[in-house]
Motif scaffolding. Structure first.
Motif, PDB file in Angstrom:
ATOM      1  N   SER B  96      37.964  58.663  80.698  1.00 44.43           N
ATOM      2  CA  SER B  96      38.703  58.184  82.015  1.00 44.43           C
ATOM      3  C   SER B  96      37.742  58.936  83.101  1.00 44.43           C
ATOM      4  CB  SER B  96      39.859  58.921  82.194  1.00 44.43           C
ATOM      5  OG  SER B  96      40.307  59.289  83.211  1.00 44.43           O
ATOM      6  N   SER B  97      37.954  57.993  84.570  1.00 47.89           N
ATOM      7  CA  SER B  97      37.034  58.131  85.418  1.00 47.89           C
ATOM      8  C   SER B  97      37.252  59.652  86.054  1.00 47.89           C
ATOM      9  CB  SER B  97      37.368  57.232  86.577  1.00 47.89           C
ATOM     10  OG  SER B  97      38.680  57.312  86.774  1.00 47.89           O
ATOM     11  N   LEU B  98      38.568  60.326  85.641  1.00 48.38           N
ATOM     12  CA  LEU B  98      38.712  61.503  85.939  1.00 48.38           C
ATOM     13  C   LEU B  98      37.490  62.398  85.620  1.00 48.38           C
ATOM     14  CD1 LEU B  98      41.058  63.693  86.991  1.00 48.38           C
ATOM     15  CD2 LEU B  98      41.819  63.517  84.770  1.00 48.38           C
ATOM     16  N   TRP B  99      37.130  62.220  84.481  1.00 54.11           N
ATOM     17  CA  TRP B  99      36.191  63.173  83.912  1.00 54.11           C
ATOM     18  C   TRP B  99      34.711  62.830  84.010  1.00 54.11           C
ATOM     19  CZ3 TRP B  99      39.107  67.146  82.928  1.00 54.11           C
ATOM     20  CH2 TRP B  99      40.795  66.879  82.386  1.00 54.11           C
ATOM     21  N   ALA B 100      34.352  61.787  85.257  1.00 56.45           N
ATOM     22  CA  ALA B 100      33.120  61.486  85.208  1.00 56.45           C
ATOM     23  C   ALA B 100      32.194  62.508  86.155  1.00 56.45           C
ATOM     24  CB  ALA B 100      33.092  60.150  85.920  1.00 56.45           C
ATOM     25  N   GLY B 106      32.867  66.016  82.870  1.00 57.15           N
ATOM     26  CA  GLY B 106      33.348  66.014  81.418  1.00 57.15           C
ATOM     27  C   GLY B 106      33.709  67.282  80.570  1.00 57.15           C
ATOM     28  N   THR B 107      33.675  66.970  79.374  1.00 57.00           N
ATOM     29  CA  THR B 107      34.038  67.993  78.304  1.00 57.00           C
ATOM     30  C   THR B 107      33.017  68.912  78.134  1.00 57.00           C
ATOM     31  OG1 THR B 107      35.186  68.436  76.136  1.00 57.00           O
ATOM     32  CG2 THR B 107      33.269  66.786  76.139  1.00 57.00           C
ATOM     33  N   GLY B 108      33.176  70.141  77.497  1.00 52.76           N
ATOM     34  CA  GLY B 108      32.319  71.019  77.193  1.00 52.76           C
ATOM     35  C   GLY B 108      31.523  70.608  76.137  1.00 52.76           C
ATOM     36  N   ARG B 109      30.192  71.408  75.919  1.00 54.09           N
ATOM     37  CA  ARG B 109      29.340  70.889  74.951  1.00 54.09           C
ATOM     38  C   ARG B 109      29.693  71.688  73.512  1.00 54.09           C
ATOM     39  NH1 ARG B 109      23.915  74.658  76.966  1.00 54.09           N
ATOM     40  NH2 ARG B 109      24.882  76.469  76.777  1.00 54.09           N
ATOM     41  N   VAL B 115      31.106  73.271  80.343  1.00 48.19           N
ATOM     42  CA  VAL B 115      31.194  71.881  80.855  1.00 48.19           C
ATOM     43  C   VAL B 115      29.659  71.819  81.479  1.00 48.19           C
ATOM     44  CG1 VAL B 115      31.979  70.690  82.999  1.00 48.19           C
ATOM     45  CG2 VAL B 115      33.465  71.812  81.284  1.00 48.19           C
ATOM     46  N   MET B 116      28.980  70.628  81.465  1.00 46.11           N
ATOM     47  CA  MET B 116      27.623  70.478  81.735  1.00 46.11           C
ATOM     48  C   MET B 116      27.520  69.357  82.678  1.00 46.11           C
ATOM     49  SD  MET B 116      26.170  72.517  79.562  1.00 46.11           S
ATOM     50  CE  MET B 116      24.465  72.073  79.657  1.00 46.11           C
ATOM     51  N   THR B 117      28.607  68.547  83.164  1.00 46.41           N
ATOM     52  CA  THR B 117      28.252  67.536  84.070  1.00 46.41           C
ATOM     53  C   THR B 117      29.510  67.705  85.175  1.00 46.41           C
ATOM     54  OG1 THR B 117      29.882  66.301  82.728  1.00 46.41           O
ATOM     55  CG2 THR B 117      27.787  65.820  82.424  1.00 46.41           C
ATOM     56  N   GLY B 118      29.335  67.226  86.524  1.00 47.83           N
ATOM     57  CA  GLY B 118      30.039  67.263  87.617  1.00 47.83           C
ATOM     58  C   GLY B 118      29.995  68.482  88.431  1.00 47.83           C
ATOM     59  N   PRO B 119      30.605  68.301  89.418  1.00 48.27           N
ATOM     60  CA  PRO B 119      30.388  69.481  90.548  1.00 48.27           C
ATOM     61  C   PRO B 119      30.639  70.991  90.094  1.00 48.27           C
ATOM     62  CG  PRO B 119      32.173  68.083  91.202  1.00 48.27           C
ATOM     63  CD  PRO B 119      31.653  67.561  89.821  1.00 48.27           C
ATOM     64  N   PHE B 120      31.443  70.891  88.899  1.00 40.30           N
ATOM     65  CA  PHE B 120      31.872  72.385  88.395  1.00 40.30           C
ATOM     66  C   PHE B 120      31.107  72.913  87.364  1.00 40.30           C
ATOM     67  CE2 PHE B 120      35.490  70.149  90.376  1.00 40.30           C
ATOM     68  CZ  PHE B 120      35.633  70.685  91.490  1.00 40.30           C
ATOM     69  N   THR B 140      34.998  76.175  80.887  1.00 37.97           N
ATOM     70  CA  THR B 140      34.955  75.457  79.495  1.00 37.97           C
ATOM     71  C   THR B 140      36.064  74.448  79.416  1.00 37.97           C
ATOM     72  OG1 THR B 140      36.255  77.465  78.859  1.00 37.97           O
ATOM     73  CG2 THR B 140      33.981  77.558  78.478  1.00 37.97           C
ATOM     74  N   ARG B 141      35.607  73.505  78.558  1.00 37.60           N
ATOM     75  CA  ARG B 141      36.796  72.582  78.287  1.00 37.60           C
ATOM     76  C   ARG B 141      36.305  71.863  76.791  1.00 37.60           C
ATOM     77  NH1 ARG B 141      35.590  68.862  83.353  1.00 37.60           N
ATOM     78  NH2 ARG B 141      36.925  69.996  84.829  1.00 37.60           N
ATOM     79  N   ASN B 142      37.351  71.323  76.449  1.00 39.94           N
ATOM     80  CA  ASN B 142      37.013  70.743  74.821  1.00 39.94           C
ATOM     81  C   ASN B 142      38.303  69.675  74.857  1.00 39.94           C
ATOM     82  OD1 ASN B 142      36.554  70.905  72.124  1.00 39.94           O
ATOM     83  ND2 ASN B 142      37.994  72.191  71.418  1.00 39.94           N
ATOM     84  N   LEU B 143      37.878  68.438  75.490  1.00 43.55           N
ATOM     85  CA  LEU B 143      38.892  67.622  75.583  1.00 43.55           C
ATOM     86  C   LEU B 143      39.194  66.769  74.282  1.00 43.55           C
ATOM     87  CD1 LEU B 143      37.438  65.589  78.927  1.00 43.55           C
ATOM     88  CD2 LEU B 143      38.747  67.486  78.927  1.00 43.55           C
ATOM     89  N   GLY B 144      40.530  67.060  74.003  1.00 46.45           N
ATOM     90  CA  GLY B 144      40.974  66.355  72.963  1.00 46.45           C
ATOM     91  C   GLY B 144      40.921  67.006  71.561  1.00 46.45           C
TER      92      GLY B 144
END
Lengths: 121, 287
Positions: B96-100, B106-109, B115-120, B140-144
Motif C-alpha cells: 500500500s502507498s502508506l508504506w512507500a 516499508g517493512t523491516g529487512r 526498516v530500510m526505506t522512508g524518512p524513519f 523495526t517492522r515485520n509487515l504481515g
C-alpha cells in the motif's frame, strides 16, 4: 531455515543427567564423585531453570524468577484469564511462559533484549 | 476546526509536511516523551491497579486524548498538519502507498527487522530509538509477519464489533466476552477460532516495535489509532441510544472498583474524564 519448536526442547539438566547415567553404567562413578561434589554448591547459588531450550538459535530459560532470552530478562505480565503478555507482545497473550518466550524470539529476529528496560507505572 | 484525512488521499506535499513535523518532534525529544507515556500507562488486567489505556472501558477516550496531545505538538511545528487515518480494512497490503518511500517507509529487512526505506529509516539519521526494550536503535517492522502470516482485519470483522449496541460490559477488562463494542474493537474478545481481532491484530500485523508497549516508536501507531478513534464515532452514530459505560463508579465490593474509569472520573495523566472526550465536535472532523 529455522529450528522448529518440537526439535528445540532438550533441557540442560536432561543432557547432564543422561551423561552422568551413562558414566555410572560404564563404571566410572568414583572418577565422577569430585565432579558431583563440585556441582552441588553451584546449584544452590543458581538454581537450574525449570525449562531451558534453544529456539531459533536463541537460549530461552524459564524459572520461578522469570523468563530470560540469551540471559537477558523478558518483562512478563499476566492477563485476567491467567495468560501471559511480555514487553515484546502487549497485544497478544500466551498460555505458558515458554510460548510467550518463543513468540518474543519470533518477533525479535536477531535483535537482543536490552538489559535495562523501561517499566510500567 | 480541522480535518483528519484518509491517508490514501494525501498529496505528496501533505505527506512530506506530516513526516517533517514528526521528525521535528523527534529532534526536540517531545516524541520520545509520548512513547514513554504509552508504555507507562499500559497496565495488564491481572494487576490490582488502575487501567486507563488498555483492557478497560477508557481505551477509546484515553487514546483520543493521547492523539490530541500528539496532534497539538505537531501543529505547534506546522499548523497545517493533522493526523491522517489508515483504514486497514481497505489498504491492507504491505505494498500500500502508506508504506512507500515518500510516507512511512516499508517493512523491516530479514534478520534484525530494520526498516530500510522512508524518512524513519535509521540510515537517514533522523530516527533513533531511545525508548525501547531491545538493543535495536533502529525502527523495526515485520509487515504481515511472513514467517507466520497474519491478515489485517476484514470489514466483516470490524462490523461485528460496530454492531454491538453495548459499549462495554463487566468485568470491564480483556475477558469481557458477553458482548461489548470496546473489547471487540480493542480485540481481546474474539471467536475461539481466531483469538485476536481488530485493533490488537493490526499491532501484530505491523510487527516490530508495534507489538510492544513502546509501539508509538512507529509513526504508523498514530494513523492506526486515528482510525480507531473514527470507529468510536461510527459506533456512536449507529447506536444513538447507547453511551459510555460504566456510567457511574463501580459499587463497593466490585473487584474492578478503582481499576477502571467511569464516565465522570479523571483519566491519568490528564485531568479529563471520558465525558470530556465523548465528542470532538468543534475540534476536528474526519473526511
Amino acid at each position: 531455515m529455522y529450528a522448529t519448536p518440537a526439535s528445540a526442547a532438550l533441557t540442560r539438566r536432561t543432557v547432564l543427567r543422561t551423561a552422568f547415567t551413562a558414566a555410572v553404567l560404564a563404571g566410572t562413578a568414583a572418577a565422577l564423585a569430585p565432579v558431583l561434589r563440585a556441582r552441588r554448591p553451584r546449584q544452590t547459588l543458581t538454581p537450574a531453570p525449570l525449562v531451558e531450550e534453544t529456539y531459533r538459535g536463541r537460549n530461552i530459560a524459564v524459572d520461578h524468577a522469570g523468563v530470560r532470552i540469551d540471559g537477558r530478562p523478558l518483562h512478563v505480565m499476566r492477563r485476567a484469564d491467567g495468560s501471559y503478555l511480555s514487553g515484546i507482545n502487549h497485544f497478544q497473550s500466551f498460555g505458558t511462559r515458554l510460548e510467550l518466550a518463543r513468540a518474543a524470539v519470533d518477533e525479535l529476529g536477531t535483535t537482543q533484549l536490552a538489559f535495562a528496560a523501561p517499566h510500567h507505572g | 476546526m480541522y480535518t483528519r484525512q484518509n491517508q490514501k488521499n494525501l498529496t505528496s506535499a501533505q505527506k512530506k509536511r506530516f513526516t517533517a513535523a514528526v521528525l521535528e518532534l523527534k529532534r526536540t525529544g517531545a516524541y520520545d516523551d509520548l512513547v514513554r507515556t504509552h508504555d507507562k500507562y499500559f497496565v495488564p488486567d491481572r494487576d490490582s491497579k488502575l487501567r486507563v489505556g488498555h483492557m478497560s472501558p477508557s481505551f477509546f477516550p484515553w487514546h483520543r486524548r493521547y492523539l490530541l496531545q500528539f496532534e497539538r505538538l505537531l501543529q505547534a511545528v506546522d499548523p497545517g498538519v493533522s493526523v491522517p487515518y489508515w483504514d486497514w480494512t481497505a489498504d491492507n497490503s504491505p505494498v500500500s502507498s502508506l508504506w512507500a518511500e515518500d510516507f512511512l517507509g516499508g517493512t523491516g529487512r530479514e534478520g534484525d527487522r530494520r526498516v530500510m526505506t522512508g524518512p524513519f529509516a535509521h540510515e537517514k539519521g533522523n530516527w533513533e530509538i531511545t525508548v525501547g526494550i531491545t538493543e535495536a536503535r533502529f525502527l523495526t517492522r515485520n509487515l504481515g509477519r511472513p514467517q507466520n502470516p497474519i491478515a489485517l482485519p476484514t470489514a466483516a470483522e470490524l462490523q461485528w464489533a460496530l454492531d454491538d449496541p453495548t459499549y462495554d460490559t463487566s468485568p470491564w477488562d480483556s475477558t469481557a466476552q458477553g458482548g461489548g463494542f470496546r473489547n471487540k474493537l480493542e480485540g481481546w474478545a474474539a471467536p475461539r477460532s481466531e483469538r485476536w481481532r481488530n485493533h490488537n491484530k493490526v499491532h501484530q500485523w505491523i510487527g516490530g516495535h508495534m507489538t510492544g508497549g513502546t509501539a508509538p516508536n512507529d509513526p504508523a501507531f498514530w494513523l492506526h489509532h486515528a482510525f480507531v478513534d473514527l470507529l468510536w464515532d461510527r459506533w456512536q452514530l449507529r447506536h444513538p441510544g447507547s453511551g459510555y459505560l460504566p456510567a457511574a463508579p463501580l459499587a463497593l465490593g466490585d473487584l474492578q472498583r478503582g481499576r477502571v474509569i467511569a464516565l465522570d472520573e479523571p483519566m491519568p495523566p490528564w485531568d479529563l474524564t471520558p465525558r470530556d472526550m465523548l465528542s470532538h465536535q468543534g475540534l476536528y472532523r474526519y473526511e
